[in-house]
Design an enzyme around this catalytic site. Structure first.
Site, PDB file in Angstrom:
ATOM      1  CD  GLU A   1       9.567  12.913  11.808  1.00 19.41           C
ATOM      2  OE1 GLU A   1      10.543  12.378  11.280  1.00 19.41           O
ATOM      3  OE2 GLU A   1       8.491  12.325  12.043  1.00 19.41           O
TER       4      GLU A   1
ATOM      5  N   GLY B   1       6.483   5.498   8.458  1.00 21.22           N
ATOM      6  CA  GLY B   1       5.668   6.700   8.494  1.00 21.22           C
ATOM      7  C   GLY B   1       5.695   7.331   9.868  1.00 21.22           C
TER       8      GLY B   1
ATOM      9  N   GLY C   1       1.702   4.960  13.213  1.00 23.10           N
ATOM     10  CA  GLY C   1       2.278   3.701  13.663  1.00 23.10           C
ATOM     11  C   GLY C   1       1.603   3.163  14.906  1.00 23.10           C
TER      12      GLY C   1
ATOM     13  CB  CYS D   1      12.513   9.611   9.846  1.00 23.31           C
ATOM     14  SG  CYS D   1      13.072   8.148   8.942  1.00 23.31           S
TER      15      CYS D   1
ATOM     16  CE  LYS E   1      -2.795   3.365   1.428  1.00 26.94           C
ATOM     17  NZ  LYS E   1      -2.317   4.743   1.692  1.00 26.94           N
TER      18      LYS E   1
ATOM     19  CD  GLU F   1      12.174   4.496   9.309  1.00 27.94           C
ATOM     20  OE1 GLU F   1      12.094   5.483  10.088  1.00 27.94           O
ATOM     21  OE2 GLU F   1      12.169   4.591   8.080  1.00 27.94           O
TER      22      GLU F   1
END
Length: 487
Positions: free
Chosen positions: A392, A238, A243, A294, A185, A260
């Protein structure tokens, strides 16, 4: 919006190219704001059909000789490499990456990952014999054992928008090498490249149902790919927020996870550091994927003795970077992925101003009529409790925080919910390694932002669960089975 038939992508389900139930939506070039093509919007039923196709294909594929699986991956790598030019042009159009990044770090790394996992590695290893105490049968004995890697089953791979080649390839290739089947996906912003990857795998001879690709902007598409009873594992790259929701869904059915997630990398610059090296490394945050990565060292902790020089040189570095059309060879910083994300990044810069940070570079939107551009921005005089230091931002924004003693720098680096990649710059390598061992992060770069692609990759704390890359990915996409017998 209507599209020419040739511009409308179809889903890849069970070895067939299928018209999407939900029609198509536009994929937008973030540099020009023009439409790249029409991406398919799958229905939840089509996603479940893809998962069922992967389940049906799992048995035969898992029993295929590892050498044969590796040969398929090697052929796919050759096909991708042979189409490097057009594939890179598409990746650039979808993501706004510069030409060098699109060719080398996106398509080039994608091909390299297929080639790496085409190399078959031993899937079993001997365990040292052990003399057991008397067991329920009343006698002691020497037992032999073998640890065997078995495929997990059907893996849903949910990928990030910043690299539609390297990130999916890093999931698909090791999963297939271990005998799993996959449902991919892709991120809704740049899914077309992933369909080209599926075409390469189909041409390489992957059997029907082993690889399936379903896309869509609807949350229900991802939910179906995670919750399907045919899925045994979810591999996700993501945000930490998404997550967490995926982890909750996986937990209900005891599905394996590889996560991750987000990062807020600390770059600890000590008073004996090579400032030029630190500036060059930290400066990649401004240019590499326009900060949409990231692993970027976005939170700089500078010891007081070098703080002023570091801020001055980082500001000068940011000011020299050309922002603009990523197709021009002189461009260093391309656009961010969308208008919405540009607004989000700019809102963080404004938040930093209100919190007391000083904008010493950037901070204003570049003067282009089209394209989602953000100027490389440096925020100085920050504190570790500011939102710009804790959250972030995922853009070309760096904040700098001063500290006095080494212990304070370590404490500040660890004072975050994230723990993906940190960095240390020091002229004393032994000092740098000593500090690196005290940082709560899945990886630490010492005097570099480079990565070893065989080293384990993953995060501590809210930055993820599990490790991949290199041989670690083969473990991530496998279960370990113990076979024991009388010695």
């Amino acid at each position: 919006m209507s599209f020419e038939k040739s511009d409308r992508q179809r889903l890849f389900v069970g070895g067939s190219w299928v018209e999407p139930d939900g029609g198509h939506y536009p994929v937008i070039d973030p540099a020009t704001e023009e439409t790249v093509g029409g991406a398919p919007e799958a229905s939840p039923d089509q996603v479940l059909a893809a998962c069922a196709a992967a389940r049906a294909a799992f048995g035969p594929w898992s029993r295929t000789a590892p050498e044969e699986r590796g040969a398929v991956l090697a052929r796919a790598a050759d096909i991708i490499h042979g189409h490097l030019g057009p594939y890179a042009e598409l990746a650039q159009a979808e993501t706004g990456a510069t030409t060098g990044t699109a060719r080398g770090m996106q398509v080039g790394v994608g091909a390299a990952r297929f080639r790496r996992y085409a190399r078959v590695e031993p899937a079993e290893w001997a365990v040292a014999p052990q003399i057991n105490d008397a067991g329920p049968m009343g006698r002691a004995g020497v037992m032999g054992a073998l640890a065997v890697r078995q495929p997990v089953g059907v893996v849903t791979c949910i990928t990030s928008y910043n690299n539609p080649w390297a990130n999916p390839a890093g999931k698909i290739a090791p999963a297939l090498a271990m005998g799993n089947t996959v449902v991919v996906k892709p991120a809704p912003q740049d899914p077309l490249s992933v369909y080209r990857m599926a075409e390469a795998l189909e041409a390489a001879g992957v059997p029907p149902g082993v690889v399936n690709v379903v896309s869509g902007r609807s949350v229900e598409v991802g939910e179906a790919a995670v919750s399907s009873p045919d899925v045994d594992m979810v591999s996700f790259t993501g945000s930490t927020a998404v997550g967490r929701r995926i982890a909750e869904a996986c937990g209900r059915d005891m599905k394996r996870q590889l996560m991750e997630l987000g990062g807020k990398g600390a770059a600890v610059v000590l008073d004996d550091a090579d400032i030029g090296s630190a500036v060059a490394g930290i400066g990649t945050t401004f240019s590499f994927y326009s900060g949409q990565i990231c692993t970027a060292p976005t939170r700089v902790l500078a010891q007081r003795a070098v703080y002023g020089r570091l801020v001055e040189q980082l500001a000068a570095y940011a000011g020299r970077l050309k922002v603009g059309d990523p197709r021009e060879t002189s461009t260093v910083v391309g656009p961010v992925i969308s208008a919405e994300h540009r607004d989000r990044v700019e809102s963080y810069v404004e938040t930093g101003r209100k919190e007391g940070a000083v904008v010493v570079a950037g901070g204003e939107r570049p003067p282009y009529e089209r394209g989602f551009y953000v100027a490389p921005t440096l925020l100085a005089d920050c504190t570790n409790d500011m939102r710009v230091a804790r959250e972030e931002i995922f853009g070309p924004v760096v904040c700098v925080i001063p500290f006095d003693e080494e212990e304070e720098g370590i404490a500040l680096a660890n004072d975050t919910e994230y723990g993906l990649i940190d960095y240390v710059w020091s002229g004393d390598v032994a000092r740098a390694f000593r500090i690196a061992r005290r940082l709560r992060a899945g990886g630490v770069g010492v005097n570099t932002v480079g990565r070893n692609m065989e080293a384990p990759f993953g995060g501590f704390k809210q930055s993820g669960v599990g490790r991949d890359v290199g041989s670690y990915a083969l473990h991530a996409y496998s279960e370990v089975q113990a076979i024991v017998w009388p010695g």
